[in-house]
Design an enzyme around this catalytic site. Structure first.
Site, PDB file in Angstrom:
ATOM      1  N   LYS A 152     -72.349  73.961 145.013  1.00  0.00           N
ATOM      2  CA  LYS A 152     -73.684  74.490 145.287  1.00  0.00           C
ATOM      3  C   LYS A 152     -73.724  75.972 144.911  1.00  0.00           C
ATOM      4  O   LYS A 152     -72.916  76.768 145.402  1.00  0.00           O
ATOM      5  CB  LYS A 152     -74.040  74.327 146.765  1.00  0.00           C
ATOM      6  CG  LYS A 152     -74.444  72.922 147.156  1.00  0.00           C
ATOM      7  CD  LYS A 152     -74.949  72.913 148.591  1.00  0.00           C
ATOM      8  CE  LYS A 152     -75.438  71.552 149.002  1.00  0.00           C
ATOM      9  NZ  LYS A 152     -75.953  71.554 150.396  1.00  0.00           N
ATOM     10  N   ARG A 249     -73.608  63.911 152.263  1.00  0.00           N
ATOM     11  CA  ARG A 249     -73.310  65.339 152.176  1.00  0.00           C
ATOM     12  C   ARG A 249     -74.247  66.185 153.039  1.00  0.00           C
ATOM     13  O   ARG A 249     -73.893  67.296 153.432  1.00  0.00           O
ATOM     14  CB  ARG A 249     -73.366  65.804 150.712  1.00  0.00           C
ATOM     15  CG  ARG A 249     -72.933  67.253 150.547  1.00  0.00           C
ATOM     16  CD  ARG A 249     -72.700  67.653 149.110  1.00  0.00           C
ATOM     17  NE  ARG A 249     -72.385  69.071 149.029  1.00  0.00           N
ATOM     18  CZ  ARG A 249     -72.016  69.696 147.919  1.00  0.00           C
ATOM     19  NH1 ARG A 249     -71.918  69.043 146.775  1.00  0.00           N
ATOM     20  NH2 ARG A 249     -71.738  70.986 147.940  1.00  0.00           N
TER      21      ARG A 249
END
Length: 382
Positions: A152, A249
């Site tokens: 990310k 997630r």
């Protein structure tokens, strides 16, 4: 739990993503191996090290020396410390510096720093020439156990945290636990919130181990490496199963829906570090779960007690400048949560608890329940 690692040991955790699988190397003084590892991964590549001014004082020379010893050319990009660099302006500065340094698609960007630097440098790498590989060298506890792993990347918008970004996996993570010795106690505590999160969301045995061994983690004992490696294994396993957060997630966002709203309300400033926001958010998530009858009050109290014991804030009233507009206003916090990335068609999604060690994704949470819950928490005395 397995026995803690010895300081002399390093450990490698794989993030299994097929052809894009990469290693997380954890241990004391592994920074000196950076050059050799980069040379093995990308023979002939040049690099650009992105770091912030504070990290540069401690670790830039050592990182650059390791690369130089391996015959790797390295330019340097230094930004200001803190969330203020994770902006449009910060992204422009880094991106233009990488272009000026002639970093090509077969070269590497090295993110040397905490979560801000990793997110910023990773996002710049993701968009530079439509994608340049990068290496994470996390220098904060929070970055070593969380933001450096999983791909990310991004920057903040004035309207919310991490609203602009991309999934862009690193090709290597080098987590030198010796660099944590230069962190302030507050910075280390903030990172520890993410360590505790792994126990709360999916591993009650690990949480129990943290309750018994947190003093050794904070003092720099061998338990520190064990906690980091365990955290990385937990995240790596989830990322391997759900890289782009289409399901499981999302559990890693325990405490973040509340926490990100609190960070935005405090202007992404040092009034509230990210890990501190997560700590308050985890307690709120646990208490909200108890209010919904999902867990007993004793479970929520257990989470709050442990975070408070290590010195983290656990109540809204403990945030600096609590009385300022945006923190003591449930409607303002609800508006900020409405910008959360997990919102779907305007409906809130929370990560809640069925037990300490078992989190669940709660879709379509009724906003009125959240608003009344926040009002009650905002009204309680310090």
């Amino acid at each position: 739990m397995t026995a803690p690692l010895k300081h002399s040991d390093s450990v490698t955790v794989d993030v299994a993503l097929g052809e894009r699988t990469y290693d997380i190397v954890i241990g004391r003084d592994v920074l000196q191996s950076l050059g050799a590892r980069v040379a093995a991964l990308r023979p002939g590549a040049r690099t650009a090290i992105v770091t912030d001014r504070n990290v540069a004082k401690h670790w830039l020379d050592k990182a650059a020396a390791s690369l130089a010893q391996a015959g790797i050319a390295a330019s340097q990009v230094v930004v200001e410390e803190g969330e203020g660099s994770k902006t449009y302006a910060g992204l422009e500065k880094v991106s233009e510096a990488l272009i000026a340094a002639k970093i090509e698609r077969n070269d590497l960007v090295v993110a040397l720093g905490g979560g801000v630097v990793g997110d910023l440098a990773g996002f710049a790498a993701a968009i530079l020439r439509r994608g340049v590989d990068f290496v994470q060298v996390p220098t904060s506890l929070l970055a070593q156990v969380d933001s450096s792993v999983g791909g990310k990347t991004g920057i903040n918008s004035p309207q919310g945290k991490n609203l602009l970004g991309a999934f862009h996996q690193p090709v290597l993570v080098v987590a030198d636990t010796a660099v944590l010795d230069t962190l302030s106690p507050r910075q280390f505590r903030a990172g520890y919130a993410e360590v505790a999160k792994y126990g709360v969301l999916g591993d009650e045995a690990f949480f129990s181990w943290l309750e018994a061994n947190h003093a050794d983690i904070f003092s720099g004992g061998a338990a520190r490496e064990h906690a980091i490696a365990t955290s990385c294994r937990a995240k790596a396993a989830i990322v391997a199963r759900d890289e782009r957060e289409t399901g499981e997630r999302a559990l890693l966002n325990l405490g973040h829906t509340f926490g990100h709203a609190l960070e935005a309300a405090t202007g992404f400033s040092d009034r509230l570090f990210h890990g501190e926001g997560v700590a308050v958010g985890m307690v709120l998530a646990a208490e909200f779960s108890a209010q919904l009858g999902m867990i007993p009050e004793t479970a929520a109290t257990r989470v709050e007690r442990h975070l408070a014991e290590v010195g983290l804030p656990t109540r809204l009233q403990e945030i600096a400048g609590f009385a300022q507009e945006g923190l003591a206003d449930a409607d303002a916090l609800m508006a900020l949560m409405a910008q959360d990335k997990k919102v779907k068609r305007g409906r809130l999604t929370f990560i809640l608890l069925e037990a300490v060690g078992r989190a669940v994704i709660a879709n379509d949470v009724e906003p009125a329940l959240v608003r009344e819950f926040l009002k009650a928490k905002l009204s309680r005395k310090t």
